[in-house]
Design an enzyme around this catalytic site. Sequence first.
Site, PDB file in Angstrom:
ATOM      1  N   GLY A 183      -2.608   8.373  -4.232  1.00  2.00           N
ATOM      2  CA  GLY A 183      -1.948   9.575  -4.745  1.00  2.00           C
ATOM      3  C   GLY A 183      -0.676   9.927  -3.986  1.00  2.00           C
ATOM      4  N   ASP A 184       0.083  10.819  -4.563  1.00  2.54           N
ATOM      5  CA  ASP A 184       1.248  11.451  -3.919  1.00  2.54           C
ATOM      6  C   ASP A 184       1.496  12.709  -4.748  1.00  2.54           C
ATOM      7  OD1 ASP A 184       3.459  10.779  -1.746  1.00  2.54           O
ATOM      8  OD2 ASP A 184       4.564  11.582  -3.438  1.00  2.54           O
ATOM      9  N   SER A 212      -6.676   5.999   3.845  1.00  2.00           N
ATOM     10  CA  SER A 212      -6.761   5.077   2.710  1.00  2.00           C
ATOM     11  C   SER A 212      -7.162   3.692   3.211  1.00  2.00           C
ATOM     12  CB  SER A 212      -5.405   4.962   2.001  1.00  2.00           C
ATOM     13  OG  SER A 212      -5.190   6.055   1.138  1.00  2.00           O
ATOM     14  N   LYS A 261       5.404   1.778  -3.169  1.00  2.00           N
ATOM     15  CA  LYS A 261       5.351   3.132  -3.738  1.00  2.00           C
ATOM     16  C   LYS A 261       5.617   3.010  -5.226  1.00  2.00           C
ATOM     17  CE  LYS A 261       4.869   7.433  -2.342  1.00  2.00           C
ATOM     18  NZ  LYS A 261       4.218   7.932  -1.127  1.00  2.00           N
ATOM     19  N   LYS A 313       0.854  -1.191   0.000  1.00  2.00           N
ATOM     20  CA  LYS A 313       0.000   0.000   0.000  1.00  2.00           C
ATOM     21  C   LYS A 313       0.881   1.228   0.000  1.00  2.00           C
ATOM     22  CE  LYS A 313      -3.829   2.314   0.357  1.00  2.00           C
ATOM     23  NZ  LYS A 313      -3.407   3.019  -0.880  1.00  2.00           N
TER      24      LYS A 313
HETATM   25  P1  NDP Z   1       0.920  17.814  -4.437  1.00  2.00           P
HETATM   26  O1  NDP Z   1       1.366  17.430  -5.770  1.00  2.00           O
HETATM   27  O2  NDP Z   1      -0.523  18.029  -4.187  1.00  2.00           O
HETATM   28  O3  NDP Z   1       1.693  19.131  -3.950  1.00  2.00           O
HETATM   29  C1  NDP Z   1       3.075  19.157  -3.888  1.00  2.00           C
HETATM   30  C2  NDP Z   1       3.507  20.532  -3.446  1.00  2.00           C
HETATM   31  O4  NDP Z   1       4.888  20.510  -3.144  1.00  2.00           O
HETATM   32  C3  NDP Z   1       3.325  21.574  -4.536  1.00  2.00           C
HETATM   33  O5  NDP Z   1       3.101  22.812  -3.950  1.00  2.00           O
HETATM   34  C4  NDP Z   1       4.667  21.506  -5.228  1.00  2.00           C
HETATM   35  O6  NDP Z   1       5.012  22.674  -5.956  1.00  2.00           O
HETATM   36  C5  NDP Z   1       5.598  21.320  -4.077  1.00  2.00           C
HETATM   37  N1  NDP Z   1       6.801  20.629  -4.553  1.00  2.00           N
HETATM   38  C6  NDP Z   1       6.866  19.429  -5.144  1.00  2.00           C
HETATM   39  N2  NDP Z   1       8.120  19.122  -5.476  1.00  2.00           N
HETATM   40  C7  NDP Z   1       8.861  20.177  -5.084  1.00  2.00           C
HETATM   41  C8  NDP Z   1      10.239  20.471  -5.153  1.00  2.00           C
HETATM   42  N3  NDP Z   1      11.099  19.611  -5.697  1.00  2.00           N
HETATM   43  N4  NDP Z   1      10.650  21.646  -4.617  1.00  2.00           N
HETATM   44  C9  NDP Z   1       9.777  22.511  -4.062  1.00  2.00           C
HETATM   45  N5  NDP Z   1       8.453  22.291  -3.985  1.00  2.00           N
HETATM   46  C10 NDP Z   1       8.015  21.146  -4.486  1.00  2.00           C
HETATM   47  O7  NDP Z   1       1.496  16.678  -3.460  1.00  2.00           O
HETATM   48  P2  NDP Z   1       1.056  16.335  -1.973  1.00  2.00           P
HETATM   49  O8  NDP Z   1       0.601  17.549  -1.268  1.00  2.00           O
HETATM   50  O9  NDP Z   1       0.181  15.152  -2.026  1.00  2.00           O
HETATM   51  O10 NDP Z   1       2.446  15.832  -1.354  1.00  2.00           O
HETATM   52  C11 NDP Z   1       3.329  16.685  -0.652  1.00  2.00           C
HETATM   53  C12 NDP Z   1       4.236  15.860   0.249  1.00  2.00           C
HETATM   54  O11 NDP Z   1       3.452  15.098   1.172  1.00  2.00           O
HETATM   55  C13 NDP Z   1       5.113  14.833  -0.477  1.00  2.00           C
HETATM   56  O12 NDP Z   1       6.328  14.703   0.221  1.00  2.00           O
HETATM   57  C14 NDP Z   1       4.320  13.544  -0.325  1.00  2.00           C
HETATM   58  O13 NDP Z   1       5.141  12.400  -0.440  1.00  2.00           O
HETATM   59  C15 NDP Z   1       3.788  13.718   1.081  1.00  2.00           C
HETATM   60  N6  NDP Z   1       2.625  12.926   1.442  1.00  2.00           N
HETATM   61  C16 NDP Z   1       1.480  12.961   0.715  1.00  2.00           C
HETATM   62  C17 NDP Z   1       0.385  12.219   1.104  1.00  2.00           C
HETATM   63  C18 NDP Z   1      -0.910  12.297   0.376  1.00  2.00           C
HETATM   64  O14 NDP Z   1      -1.868  11.673   0.856  1.00  2.00           O
HETATM   65  N7  NDP Z   1      -1.046  13.011  -0.710  1.00  2.00           N
HETATM   66  C19 NDP Z   1       0.447  11.339   2.273  1.00  2.00           C
HETATM   67  C20 NDP Z   1       1.672  11.436   3.025  1.00  2.00           C
HETATM   68  C21 NDP Z   1       2.716  12.193   2.596  1.00  2.00           C
HETATM   69  P3  NDP Z   1       4.987  22.698  -7.550  1.00  2.00           P
HETATM   70  O15 NDP Z   1       3.554  22.753  -7.913  1.00  2.00           O
HETATM   71  O16 NDP Z   1       5.766  23.881  -7.945  1.00  2.00           O
HETATM   72  O17 NDP Z   1       5.635  21.401  -8.000  1.00  2.00           O
HETATM   73  O1  2IT Z   2       3.170   8.946   1.463  1.00  2.00           O
HETATM   74  C1  2IT Z   2       2.022   8.520   1.671  1.00  2.00           C
HETATM   75  O2  2IT Z   2       1.709   8.009   2.750  1.00  2.00           O
HETATM   76  C2  2IT Z   2       1.021   8.663   0.616  1.00  2.00           C
HETATM   77  N1  2IT Z   2       1.313   9.249  -0.417  1.00  2.00           N
HETATM   78  C3  2IT Z   2      -0.355   8.103   0.786  1.00  2.00           C
HETATM   79  C4  2IT Z   2      -0.378   6.632   0.454  1.00  2.00           C
HETATM   80  C5  2IT Z   2      -1.718   5.994   0.440  1.00  2.00           C
HETATM   81  O3  2IT Z   2      -1.758   4.801   0.071  1.00  2.00           O
HETATM   82  O4  2IT Z   2      -2.729   6.607   0.783  1.00  2.00           O
END
Ligand code: NDP
Ligand code: 2IT
Length: 447
Positions: A165-166, A379, A126, A90
């Site tokens: 998603g991520d 999730s 992942k 997952k």
């Molecule tokens: P999104 O794609 O929705 O948003 C990502 C954000 O981070 C955007 O504002 C993006 O800016 C910025 N970003 C991405 N890459 C870079 C970079 N190299 N340098 C600077 N800014 C950057 O992703 P999420 O919000 O879902 O994910 C954000 C973080 O949270 C990640 O680390 C992800 O692994 C983690 N995460 C997400 C989960 C989820 O459920 N979605 C769960 C747990 C962790 P720009 O638009 O300019 O790229």
């Molecule tokens: O980093 C994370 O935990 C996620 N992007 C969410 C993974 C998930 O299966 O909901």
Amino acid sequence: MESIIKGFMDLVKQRNQHEPEFLQAVEEVAETVIPYIVDHDIYYGKNILLRMVEPERVLMFRVPWIDDTGEIVVNRGFRIEMNSAIGPYKGGLRFHPTVNLSILKFLAFEQVLKNALTTLPMGGGKGGSDFDPKEKSDGEIMRFCQSFMSELFRHIGPNTDIPAGDIGVGGREIGYLFGMYKKLRNEFTGVLTGKGMSWGGSLIRPEATGYGTVYFAQSMLETRNDSFEGKVVTISGSGNVAQYAAEKTIQLGAKVVTLSDSGGYIYDEEGINTEKLEFVMDLKNNKRGRISEYVSKYPNAKYVAGERPWGVKCDIALPCATQNEVNLDDAKKLLANGCFVISEGANMPSEPEAVHAFQDAKILYAPGKASNAGGVATSGLEMSQNSLRIVWTREEVDQRLRKIMSNIHKNCIKYGKQDNGYVDYVRGANIAGFVKVADAMLAQGVV
Ligand code: NDP
Ligand code: 2IT
């Protein structure tokens, strides 16, 4: 002890050369878990951590698709099936041009321990692609997702591997991926999470990572009889996690003063209130715009190009963008400005030197695998609802999420509290996650 850790890391480095992010994630875990293994006979001498750092399976495949000009584009697709000791693989899918094996293996490794912390039966995985969704048309996104799924579908399933998603993968992408999976398998199942509400999604899943990150910070603050009320909060990112971390922070009576994207950050000294956050959500989610546009709408705010928000004075910082976005200099600035709570919404946003600075300063610091586990936990709740063919209310899911975050916090304290009372959340999270996975692996034999 240091020589045992070094010996282990030398082997892992030799096998995984050119994978700096993966090695970084493994080293952080090795530093805290190896001393624990050495102290506990049931784990010692069984190469258990060595087994954990080797993915059960790595899938890598060609993703060809046709862009709007008629050109054939070739991207790379990946899925790392890291560990299935406590449940099916997952974890999310990331679409970003920087995606490579190192980044996905670090994320998959973190995911194994994170998922164990949620208390739900989920293994870790992942995946993703080096596809860049920026400036692509809706049609291009759909065709890419369909091509990606036309290979991935044969490796995943609701009892095998359940992506989500991520970065770069949100509700729109999950929809296109789900549609293609359903067509190829002729089956309507909960094979992906983060689905839309009318086709098997769970309420609160979009909010869960950001809310969970704030709930975890709340639990940390409670250990010092403190709360979010009246605090100044800096947040990086402006995507899914950042948006809902901001929403919950505002609801708890604190002031969010920054958001960012890869172009730079905005600083709104007056605070990003609910109305301003709605503007950001529409800008990022519907118009797919840049955070710099915030200052055209709210001219009292300023935009700082090419920088991260960590120089802005705050009490609480929530890094919610990406890995290695807080370095030692940033950590020093945060500490000098009085920041005393860091709850990571992103995965591994702090570089090791920054983490050590936070720990030396004895502030409340939570690593992502504990503080952002609310996303994958919800999730897991989506999977439960799909299996039971029922739909829980918003309140029900939120209650469960709160309970899970509070349990993760308790578990971190169980393994991370030191004799002087300081809680090392890194140690706590790593050992708590390790114990659960290791016990299952030992019970299941050498497989
Ligand atoms: P999104 O794609 O929705 O948003 C990502 C954000 O981070 C955007 O504002 C993006 O800016 C910025 N970003 C991405 N890459 C870079 C970079 N190299 N340098 C600077 N800014 C950057 O992703 P999420 O919000 O879902 O994910 C954000 C973080 O949270 C990640 O680390 C992800 O692994 C983690 N995460 C997400 C989960 C989820 O459920 N979605 C769960 C747990 C962790 P720009 O638009 O300019 O790229
Ligand atoms: O980093 C994370 O935990 C996620 N992007 C969410 C993974 C998930 O299966 O909901």
